[in-house]
Design a protein around this motif. Structure first.
Motif, PDB file in Angstrom:
ATOM      1  N   VAL A  87       0.545  -1.083   0.041  1.00 31.43           N
ATOM      2  CA  VAL A  87      -0.163  -0.390  -0.111  1.00 31.43           C
ATOM      3  C   VAL A  87       0.846   1.392   0.188  1.00 31.43           C
ATOM      4  CG1 VAL A  87      -1.869   1.099   1.166  1.00 31.43           C
ATOM      5  CG2 VAL A  87      -1.813  -0.834   0.743  1.00 31.43           C
ATOM      6  N   LEU A  88       2.130   1.030   0.894  1.00 28.74           N
ATOM      7  CA  LEU A  88       3.112   2.586   0.670  1.00 28.74           C
ATOM      8  C   LEU A  88       3.699   2.872  -0.437  1.00 28.74           C
ATOM      9  CD1 LEU A  88       3.316   2.802   4.879  1.00 28.74           C
ATOM     10  CD2 LEU A  88       2.006   3.793   4.082  1.00 28.74           C
ATOM     11  N   PHE A  89       3.867   1.509  -0.749  1.00 24.26           N
ATOM     12  CA  PHE A  89       4.645   1.703  -2.280  1.00 24.26           C
ATOM     13  C   PHE A  89       4.036   2.229  -3.097  1.00 24.26           C
ATOM     14  CE2 PHE A  89       7.252  -0.149  -6.102  1.00 24.26           C
ATOM     15  CZ  PHE A  89       8.322   0.540  -6.001  1.00 24.26           C
ATOM     16  N   GLY A  90       2.416   1.690  -3.546  1.00 20.40           N
ATOM     17  CA  GLY A  90       1.299   2.307  -4.393  1.00 20.40           C
ATOM     18  C   GLY A  90       1.328   3.650  -4.394  1.00 20.40           C
ATOM     19  N   ALA A  91       1.180   4.362  -2.472  1.00 23.86           N
ATOM     20  CA  ALA A  91       0.763   5.294  -2.790  1.00 23.86           C
ATOM     21  C   ALA A  91       2.538   6.553  -3.125  1.00 23.86           C
ATOM     22  CB  ALA A  91       0.737   5.183  -0.883  1.00 23.86           C
ATOM     23  N   MET A  92       3.216   5.508  -2.808  1.00 23.29           N
ATOM     24  CA  MET A  92       4.411   6.797  -2.839  1.00 23.29           C
ATOM     25  C   MET A  92       4.767   6.050  -4.398  1.00 23.29           C
ATOM     26  SD  MET A  92       5.691   7.569  -0.292  1.00 23.29           S
ATOM     27  CE  MET A  92       7.949   8.048  -0.898  1.00 23.29           C
ATOM     28  N   LEU A  93       4.433   5.711  -5.192  1.00 27.11           N
ATOM     29  CA  LEU A  93       4.455   5.820  -6.694  1.00 27.11           C
ATOM     30  C   LEU A  93       3.274   6.985  -7.542  1.00 27.11           C
ATOM     31  CD1 LEU A  93       4.810   1.988  -8.016  1.00 27.11           C
ATOM     32  CD2 LEU A  93       6.919   4.032  -8.163  1.00 27.11           C
ATOM     33  N   ILE A  94       1.979   6.934  -6.678  1.00 28.17           N
ATOM     34  CA  ILE A  94       1.285   7.813  -7.034  1.00 28.17           C
ATOM     35  C   ILE A  94       2.307   9.553  -6.473  1.00 28.17           C
ATOM     36  CG2 ILE A  94      -0.739   9.340  -6.414  1.00 28.17           C
ATOM     37  CD1 ILE A  94      -1.870   5.785  -6.123  1.00 28.17           C
ATOM     38  N   LEU A  95       2.181   9.853  -5.549  1.00 31.83           N
ATOM     39  CA  LEU A  95       3.454  10.400  -5.178  1.00 31.83           C
ATOM     40  C   LEU A  95       4.434  11.108  -6.110  1.00 31.83           C
ATOM     41  CD1 LEU A  95       3.140  12.996  -3.475  1.00 31.83           C
ATOM     42  CD2 LEU A  95       5.085  11.758  -2.206  1.00 31.83           C
ATOM     43  N   VAL A  96       4.813  10.168  -6.285  1.00 27.44           N
ATOM     44  CA  VAL A  96       5.493  10.324  -7.316  1.00 27.44           C
ATOM     45  C   VAL A  96       5.788  10.649  -9.003  1.00 27.44           C
ATOM     46  CG1 VAL A  96       7.851   9.262  -8.855  1.00 27.44           C
ATOM     47  CG2 VAL A  96       7.576   8.843  -6.319  1.00 27.44           C
ATOM     48  N   GLU A  97       4.712  10.306  -9.774  1.00 27.10           N
ATOM     49  CA  GLU A  97       3.985  10.484 -10.615  1.00 27.10           C
ATOM     50  C   GLU A  97       3.288  12.489 -10.408  1.00 27.10           C
ATOM     51  OE1 GLU A  97       0.903  10.722 -14.092  1.00 27.10           O
ATOM     52  OE2 GLU A  97       2.883   9.552 -13.432  1.00 27.10           O
ATOM     53  N   VAL A  98       2.547  12.027  -8.749  1.00 26.20           N
ATOM     54  CA  VAL A  98       1.859  13.693  -8.769  1.00 26.20           C
ATOM     55  C   VAL A  98       3.098  14.757  -9.323  1.00 26.20           C
ATOM     56  CG1 VAL A  98       0.523  15.185  -8.155  1.00 26.20           C
ATOM     57  CG2 VAL A  98      -0.183  12.797  -8.430  1.00 26.20           C
ATOM     58  N   LEU A  99       4.202  14.507  -8.568  1.00 20.76           N
ATOM     59  CA  LEU A  99       5.226  15.534  -8.013  1.00 20.76           C
ATOM     60  C   LEU A  99       6.001  15.519  -8.978  1.00 20.76           C
ATOM     61  CD1 LEU A  99       5.038  15.442  -4.525  1.00 20.76           C
ATOM     62  CD2 LEU A  99       4.778  17.413  -5.714  1.00 20.76           C
ATOM     63  N   PHE A 100       6.806  14.565  -9.584  1.00 19.66           N
ATOM     64  CA  PHE A 100       7.544  14.721 -10.462  1.00 19.66           C
ATOM     65  C   PHE A 100       7.837  14.132 -11.982  1.00 19.66           C
ATOM     66  CE2 PHE A 100       9.001  13.165  -5.892  1.00 19.66           C
ATOM     67  CZ  PHE A 100       9.918  14.366  -5.685  1.00 19.66           C
ATOM     68  N   ILE A 155       1.196   1.908 -11.889  1.00 15.82           N
ATOM     69  CA  ILE A 155       1.603   1.081 -11.324  1.00 15.82           C
ATOM     70  C   ILE A 155       2.143   1.368 -10.058  1.00 15.82           C
ATOM     71  CG2 ILE A 155       3.930   0.550 -10.844  1.00 15.82           C
ATOM     72  CD1 ILE A 155       4.602   0.749 -13.503  1.00 15.82           C
ATOM     73  N   GLY A 156       1.504   2.571  -9.788  1.00 16.32           N
ATOM     74  CA  GLY A 156       1.161   2.815  -8.043  1.00 16.32           C
ATOM     75  C   GLY A 156       0.154   1.918  -7.321  1.00 16.32           C
ATOM     76  N   VAL A 157      -1.290   2.510  -8.259  1.00 13.02           N
ATOM     77  CA  VAL A 157      -3.085   2.504  -8.388  1.00 13.02           C
ATOM     78  C   VAL A 157      -3.004   0.286  -8.070  1.00 13.02           C
ATOM     79  CG1 VAL A 157      -4.500   2.051  -9.562  1.00 13.02           C
ATOM     80  CG2 VAL A 157      -3.965   3.958  -9.064  1.00 13.02           C
ATOM     81  N   ALA A 158      -1.930  -0.319  -9.301  1.00 13.81           N
ATOM     82  CA  ALA A 158      -2.047  -1.731  -8.662  1.00 13.81           C
ATOM     83  C   ALA A 158      -1.368  -1.495  -7.946  1.00 13.81           C
ATOM     84  CB  ALA A 158      -1.234  -1.928 -10.066  1.00 13.81           C
ATOM     85  N   PHE A 159       0.097  -1.284  -7.488  1.00 14.07           N
ATOM     86  CA  PHE A 159       0.038  -1.328  -5.699  1.00 14.07           C
ATOM     87  C   PHE A 159      -0.368  -1.666  -4.688  1.00 14.07           C
ATOM     88  CE2 PHE A 159       4.360  -2.354  -8.317  1.00 14.07           C
ATOM     89  CZ  PHE A 159       5.208  -3.955  -7.356  1.00 14.07           C
ATOM     90  N   THR A 160      -1.613  -0.179  -4.980  1.00 12.50           N
ATOM     91  CA  THR A 160      -2.413  -0.063  -3.736  1.00 12.50           C
ATOM     92  C   THR A 160      -3.470  -1.286  -3.739  1.00 12.50           C
ATOM     93  OG1 THR A 160      -1.412   1.740  -3.744  1.00 12.50           O
ATOM     94  CG2 THR A 160      -3.822   1.293  -2.916  1.00 12.50           C
ATOM     95  N   ALA A 161      -3.800  -1.431  -5.321  1.00 13.06           N
ATOM     96  CA  ALA A 161      -5.213  -2.797  -5.462  1.00 13.06           C
ATOM     97  C   ALA A 161      -4.400  -3.981  -5.002  1.00 13.06           C
ATOM     98  CB  ALA A 161      -5.409  -2.066  -6.440  1.00 13.06           C
ATOM     99  N   LEU A 162      -3.084  -3.759  -4.561  1.00 15.33           N
ATOM    100  CA  LEU A 162      -2.646  -5.468  -4.495  1.00 15.33           C
ATOM    101  C   LEU A 162      -2.531  -5.213  -3.407  1.00 15.33           C
ATOM    102  CD1 LEU A 162      -0.171  -6.439  -7.493  1.00 15.33           C
ATOM    103  CD2 LEU A 162      -2.061  -7.534  -6.977  1.00 15.33           C
ATOM    104  N   GLY A 163      -2.307  -3.977  -3.135  1.00 17.75           N
ATOM    105  CA  GLY A 163      -2.067  -4.804  -1.283  1.00 17.75           C
ATOM    106  C   GLY A 163      -3.745  -4.273  -0.633  1.00 17.75           C
TER     107      GLY A 163
END
Length: 153
Positions: A10-23, A33-41
């Motif tokens: 869940v946190l890795f997915g959330a961090m990927l979403i944050l990276v997508e939005v910021l960087f 990919i972040g949504v997929a990790f969060t969904a897997l969690g």
């Protein structure tokens, strides 16, 4: 160990979403990919814990991801990627200054219908109104429109 796997997903997915939005905004791949990790969690939470705990984890994951997205929009990251200046100049704006209808010149190349014309001491590209005009012919300007010189023999 179950909590570690769940929190990691869940946190890795959330961090990927944050990276997508910021960087890397606009790429979408990192966010997906972040949504997929969060969904897997969340899926892992539903198969590993009771229903009430899994729904609490689902709510927490949604809140964390939405807060990251809102933070990204409020932090001004998108402002760095937006064009703020406008270009108001145009190309060749004053290229034809000093030319007027009836002015005489001489063709330097064949005009079929476009060719090079010397008018005064400058060389211009012009279009013949009547078709082919051989090189070395005396011509005059019939009209100037849309940044084009129209000539006639």
């Amino acid at each position: 160990m179950t909590w570690f796997i769940l929190l990691s997903l869940v946190l890795f997915g959330a961090m990927l979403i944050l990276v997508e939005v910021l960087f890397v905004p606009g790429t979408t791949i990192v966010g997906l990919i972040g949504v997929a990790f969060t969904a897997l969690g969340i899926y892992y939470a539903f198969i590993s814990f009771d229903r009430d705990t899994a729904f609490i984890i689902l709510g927490a994951a949604v809140v964390v991801n939405l807060s990251f997205i809102l933070y990204g929009f409020r932090s001004g990251a998108w402002e760095r990627f937006a064009l703020k200046d406008t270009i108001s100049s145009r190309t060749y704006d004053d290229r034809l200054l000093g030319l007027e209808k009836g002015q005489k010149g001489k063709t330097l190349s064949d005009c079929k219908p476009f060719g090079k014309v010397e008018i005064g001491d400058k060389i211009y590209e012009a279009k013949s109104e009547g078709g082919f005009i051989p090189a070395g012919s005396e011509v005059y300007i019939v009209k100037i429109e849309n940044n084009k010189i129209i000539i006639k023999q």
